[in-house]
Design a protein around this motif. Structure first.
Motif, PDB file in Angstrom:
ATOM      1  N   THR A  16      10.487  -2.275  22.884  1.00 14.55           N
ATOM      2  CA  THR A  16       9.581  -1.241  22.346  1.00 14.55           C
ATOM      3  C   THR A  16       9.947  -0.796  20.937  1.00 14.55           C
ATOM      4  OG1 THR A  16      10.895   0.571  23.266  1.00 14.55           O
ATOM      5  CG2 THR A  16       9.146  -0.358  24.668  1.00 14.55           C
ATOM      6  N   GLY A  17      11.172  -1.042  20.530  1.00 18.74           N
ATOM      7  CA  GLY A  17      11.604  -0.568  19.217  1.00 18.74           C
ATOM      8  C   GLY A  17      12.036   0.877  19.218  1.00 18.74           C
ATOM      9  N   ARG A  21      18.549   6.498  22.806  1.00 18.75           N
ATOM     10  CA  ARG A  21      18.623   7.933  23.017  1.00 18.75           C
ATOM     11  C   ARG A  21      17.245   8.515  23.325  1.00 18.75           C
ATOM     12  NH1 ARG A  21      21.419  11.421  18.398  1.00 18.75           N
ATOM     13  NH2 ARG A  21      23.154  10.149  19.161  1.00 18.75           N
ATOM     14  N   THR A  22      16.195   8.027  22.629  1.00 19.91           N
ATOM     15  CA  THR A  22      14.838   8.527  22.854  1.00 19.91           C
ATOM     16  C   THR A  22      14.341   8.149  24.242  1.00 19.91           C
ATOM     17  OG1 THR A  22      14.337   8.345  20.491  1.00 19.91           O
ATOM     18  CG2 THR A  22      12.465   8.457  22.004  1.00 19.91           C
ATOM     19  N   ILE A  23      14.612   6.890  24.658  1.00 21.76           N
ATOM     20  CA  ILE A  23      14.170   6.450  25.988  1.00 21.76           C
ATOM     21  C   ILE A  23      14.885   7.256  27.066  1.00 21.76           C
ATOM     22  CG2 ILE A  23      14.085   4.504  27.597  1.00 21.76           C
ATOM     23  CD1 ILE A  23      13.932   2.653  25.161  1.00 21.76           C
ATOM     24  N   ALA A  49       6.747   0.830  33.990  1.00 24.04           N
ATOM     25  CA  ALA A  49       7.490   1.767  33.140  1.00 24.04           C
ATOM     26  C   ALA A  49       7.480   1.300  31.692  1.00 24.04           C
ATOM     27  CB  ALA A  49       8.917   1.899  33.653  1.00 24.04           C
ATOM     28  N   LEU A  50       7.608  -0.028  31.515  1.00 23.76           N
ATOM     29  CA  LEU A  50       7.558  -0.566  30.153  1.00 23.76           C
ATOM     30  C   LEU A  50       6.208  -0.287  29.499  1.00 23.76           C
ATOM     31  CD1 LEU A  50       8.580  -2.313  27.789  1.00 23.76           C
ATOM     32  CD2 LEU A  50       7.814  -4.332  29.071  1.00 23.76           C
ATOM     33  N   GLU A  54       5.364   1.989  26.183  1.00 19.32           N
ATOM     34  CA  GLU A  54       4.659   1.479  25.005  1.00 19.32           C
ATOM     35  C   GLU A  54       3.461   2.366  24.656  1.00 19.32           C
ATOM     36  OE1 GLU A  54       3.837  -2.539  26.131  1.00 19.32           O
ATOM     37  OE2 GLU A  54       5.669  -3.313  25.174  1.00 19.32           O
ATOM     38  N   LEU A  55       2.747   2.820  25.689  1.00 20.53           N
ATOM     39  CA  LEU A  55       1.624   3.725  25.448  1.00 20.53           C
ATOM     40  C   LEU A  55       2.138   5.053  24.899  1.00 20.53           C
ATOM     41  CD1 LEU A  55      -1.343   4.535  25.599  1.00 20.53           C
ATOM     42  CD2 LEU A  55      -0.995   5.117  28.023  1.00 20.53           C
ATOM     43  N   LEU A  56       3.241   5.545  25.471  1.00 19.81           N
ATOM     44  CA  LEU A  56       3.833   6.802  25.000  1.00 19.81           C
ATOM     45  C   LEU A  56       4.198   6.695  23.521  1.00 19.81           C
ATOM     46  CD1 LEU A  56       6.533   8.830  26.932  1.00 19.81           C
ATOM     47  CD2 LEU A  56       6.663   8.521  24.476  1.00 19.81           C
TER      48      LEU A  56
END
Length: 312
Positions: A16-17, A21-23, A49-50, A54-56
């Motif tokens: 996702t790039g 920490r963000t995930i 979840a992936l 990606e949508l998030l």
């Protein structure tokens, strides 16, 4: 891709790039919960979840807040609904920024002092609804009595000033002056008298005596001069006013001298109030109008040109 494949946080980050920490924050917040855990206790995520992640990421890059995104992911709100709501919010922010930019340009151009800058900021920060309420209050105070002429009310309301979302410096300046003008009690009384006279279409004595043909010619000539930006005291105005004066002199069997010009000016001056004329001019500027039919202030220009102290 196998739907049974499970991904670690590190693998999600690579796909996702997004930073690990963000995930982890999204996971702790319950926005993208882990599907299961490894024997060692590490969080693992499935394909769903992936896709949620990606949508998030996409929605966050578009500026949509996390609470709204959670509702989208939980299917309480569609992507289209969230996008529409966010677009509306952005529209408001853009309008505010555009207005601030215009105010700053006015401040820079006029060299405004701190007090004037504060006043400008306060008046222009009014929302569109608050600006309309300001004008509505003026309308109600001026024409709100039972004996108010409906035609006069309709005429003034038809030209309600409305500051655009991205106003020019000239429009901001005009709006500031207009906001102060409509709060003046003397102006409101004068506005009512003048508007009712205009709406009733009652001619001045000099108009009736001069005749419809000459008055139509005069209005046309003066309106053309006003639209062309000709100063009534300039040399460019001389041929226009000379032509008008000579035509009136023929009808009234008078000599087109200074005395006759003063007489004409006095007769036309009864229909002229500088404050009312200024109001209409400010309305045109705020609304971005070039010409307002039937409201071009021909008499103020005519009176000034007639009173210009020069050889006839």
């Amino acid at each position: 891709m196998d739907v049974t494949t499970l991904y670690s946080i590190g693998e999600l980050s690579r796909r996702t790039g997004l930073p690990v920490r963000t995930i982890r924050f999204y996971s702790d917040s319950g926005v993208v919960a882990p599907t299961t855990r490894s024997p060692a206790g590490y969080r693992l995520y499935d394909l769903d979840a992936l896709l949620r992640l990606e949508l998030l990421r996409t929605l966050r890059e578009l500026g949509i807040d996390l609470a709204t995104i959670r509702r989208v992911l939980d299917r309480e709100l569609s992507v289209a609904e969230a996008a529409a709501a966010h677009a509306d919010a952005l529209d408001v922010q853009i309008r505010v920024l555009q207005l601030r930019r215009s105010v700053l340009r006015v401040v820079a151009g006029r060299g405004s002092d701190p007090e004037e800058t504060k006043l400008m900021h306060r008046l222009t920060q009014l929302s569109g609804e608050e600006r309309r309420r300001l004008i509505d209050d003026f309308m109600d105070a001026t024409f709100g009595t039972a004996d108010a002429d409906p035609a006069a009310v309709a005429m003034v309301r038809a030209a309600t000033p409305d500051l655009p979302d991205d106003p020019s410096s000239e429009q901001v300046t005009a709006w500031l002056e207009l906001a102060e003008l409509v709060g003046d009690e003397d102006f409101r009384a004068c506005m009512r008298r003048t508007a009712e006279c205009q709406a009733a279409g009652r001619p001045l004595a000099i108009e009736s005596e001069a005749g419809e043909e000459l008055m139509e010619f005069t209005r046309q000539k003066v309106a053309e001069a006003v639209e062309s930006g000709i100063d009534p005291l300039s040399d460019r105005a001389a041929p226009v006013i000379d032509d008008v004066v000579h035509r009136f002199a023929e009808v009234f069997a008078r000599t087109p001298d200074k005395e006759f010009r003063d007489w004409m000016a006095q007769r036309f001056e009864t229909a002229h109030d500088p404050g009312v004329d200024r109001y209409w001019r400010l309305v045109w500027i705020v609304n971005g109008w070039q010409v307002v039919p039937n409201l071009i202030p021909v008499y103020p220009w005519l009176v000034q040109a007639l009173r210009n102290d020069r050889d006839a």
